[in-house]
Design an enzyme around this catalytic site. Structure first.
Site, mmCIF file in Angstrom:
data_model
loop_
_atom_site.group_PDB
_atom_site.id
_atom_site.type_symbol
_atom_site.label_atom_id
_atom_site.label_comp_id
_atom_site.label_asym_id
_atom_site.label_seq_id
_atom_site.Cartn_x
_atom_site.Cartn_y
_atom_site.Cartn_z
ATOM 1 N N HIS A 33 0.758 -1.249 0.000
ATOM 2 C CA HIS A 33 0.000 0.000 0.000
ATOM 3 C C HIS A 33 0.789 1.300 0.000
ATOM 4 O O HIS A 33 0.188 2.357 -0.085
ATOM 5 C CB HIS A 33 -0.958 0.015 1.199
ATOM 6 C CG HIS A 33 -1.957 -1.095 1.155
ATOM 7 N ND1 HIS A 33 -2.966 -1.142 0.221
ATOM 8 C CD2 HIS A 33 -2.091 -2.210 1.906
ATOM 9 C CE1 HIS A 33 -3.681 -2.237 0.417
ATOM 10 N NE2 HIS A 33 -3.178 -2.905 1.430
ATOM 11 N N ASN A 61 -6.632 -2.748 -5.358
ATOM 12 C CA ASN A 61 -5.547 -2.364 -4.450
ATOM 13 C C ASN A 61 -5.398 -0.850 -4.433
ATOM 14 O O ASN A 61 -5.405 -0.211 -5.480
ATOM 15 C CB ASN A 61 -4.239 -3.023 -4.877
ATOM 16 C CG ASN A 61 -3.195 -2.992 -3.776
ATOM 17 O OD1 ASN A 61 -3.331 -3.691 -2.765
ATOM 18 N ND2 ASN A 61 -2.173 -2.182 -3.943
ATOM 19 N N THR A 62 -5.262 -0.316 -3.243
ATOM 20 C CA THR A 62 -5.105 1.132 -3.100
ATOM 21 C C THR A 62 -3.692 1.446 -2.639
ATOM 22 O O THR A 62 -3.223 0.869 -1.667
ATOM 23 C CB THR A 62 -6.107 1.674 -2.065
ATOM 24 O OG1 THR A 62 -7.413 1.243 -2.434
ATOM 25 C CG2 THR A 62 -6.078 3.197 -2.018
ATOM 26 N N HIS A 129 -2.707 -2.956 8.418
ATOM 27 C CA HIS A 129 -3.788 -3.409 7.546
ATOM 28 C C HIS A 129 -4.530 -2.204 6.977
ATOM 29 O O HIS A 129 -4.835 -1.264 7.701
ATOM 30 C CB HIS A 129 -4.731 -4.309 8.355
ATOM 31 C CG HIS A 129 -5.939 -4.756 7.612
ATOM 32 N ND1 HIS A 129 -5.854 -5.547 6.491
ATOM 33 C CD2 HIS A 129 -7.250 -4.531 7.819
ATOM 34 C CE1 HIS A 129 -7.088 -5.766 6.032
ATOM 35 N NE2 HIS A 129 -7.949 -5.158 6.823
#
Ligand SMILES: *[C@@H]1O[C@H](CO)[C@@H](O)[C@H](O)[C@H]1NC(C)=O
Length: 162
Positions: A33, A61-62, A129
């Site tokens: 990330h 996905n960022t 997370h």
């Protein structure tokens, strides 16, 4: 005497492996990330470079533009127990979504650059997370100002005509 030394070693071992697991989580989080502040990325390339597609294409996905996760680590620094935390300001993001036509041999993404509030899970003072992001629309204070203005306008109207 001997047994208490073994016990201490065992204890240190367990403690050590916990901190290794913690580092693992933080490193995995960064790998998935985090990218440099000003870096322009191509989701197709970055996702494949970082091997985020293991068995199947990663669906979504960022990436957060935050060099060395500095802002996120700051934000997580008060939290030892696992806690979900929202960023105070908005952060620059690149959001990657798998194209419908993709097959598992060629993961192709659409991407969008945006800014938003980021929610992450912090553990032992580091982010581990990614939870979600909330895209900036109009900042909440403008909504507040409009509501207040409307309130005063209505009050004036009521006082004048009733
Ligand atoms: C990724 O690859 C697909 C298919 O080749 C292409 O349509 C898409 O524009 C690429 N994405 C970027 C950001 O270049």
């Amino acid at each position: 005497m001997m047994s208490s030394m073994w016990f201490a070693l065992l204890f240190l071992g367990i403690l050590g492996s916990f901190s290794i697991i913690e580092c693992q989580n933080f490193n995995t989080f960064k790998e998935k990330h985090i990218i440099q502040d000003e870096e322009k990325i191509n989701c197709n390339l970055t996702i494949s470079d970082r091997k985020l597609n293991r068995n199947a294409c990663r669906y979504h996905n960022t990436f957060i533009h935050d060099t060395n996760a500095r802002k996120l680590r700051d934000m997580c620094s008060p939290y030892v127990a696992s806690t979900n935390v929202a960023s105070r300001g908005s952060l620059k993001l690149t959001d990657c979504k798998l194209q419908k036509s993709s097959d598992s041999t060629n993961c192709a993404y659409n991407q969008k650059g945006l800014a938003g509030i980021v929610y992450v899970t912090c553990e032992n003072r580091v982010p581990v997370h990614f939870v979600k992001f909330q895209e900036n629309s109009s900042p909440s204070w403008t909504v507040c100002v409009w509501k207040l203005a409307l309130f005063f306008l209505l009050k004036e109207l009521l006082l004048t005509y009733i």
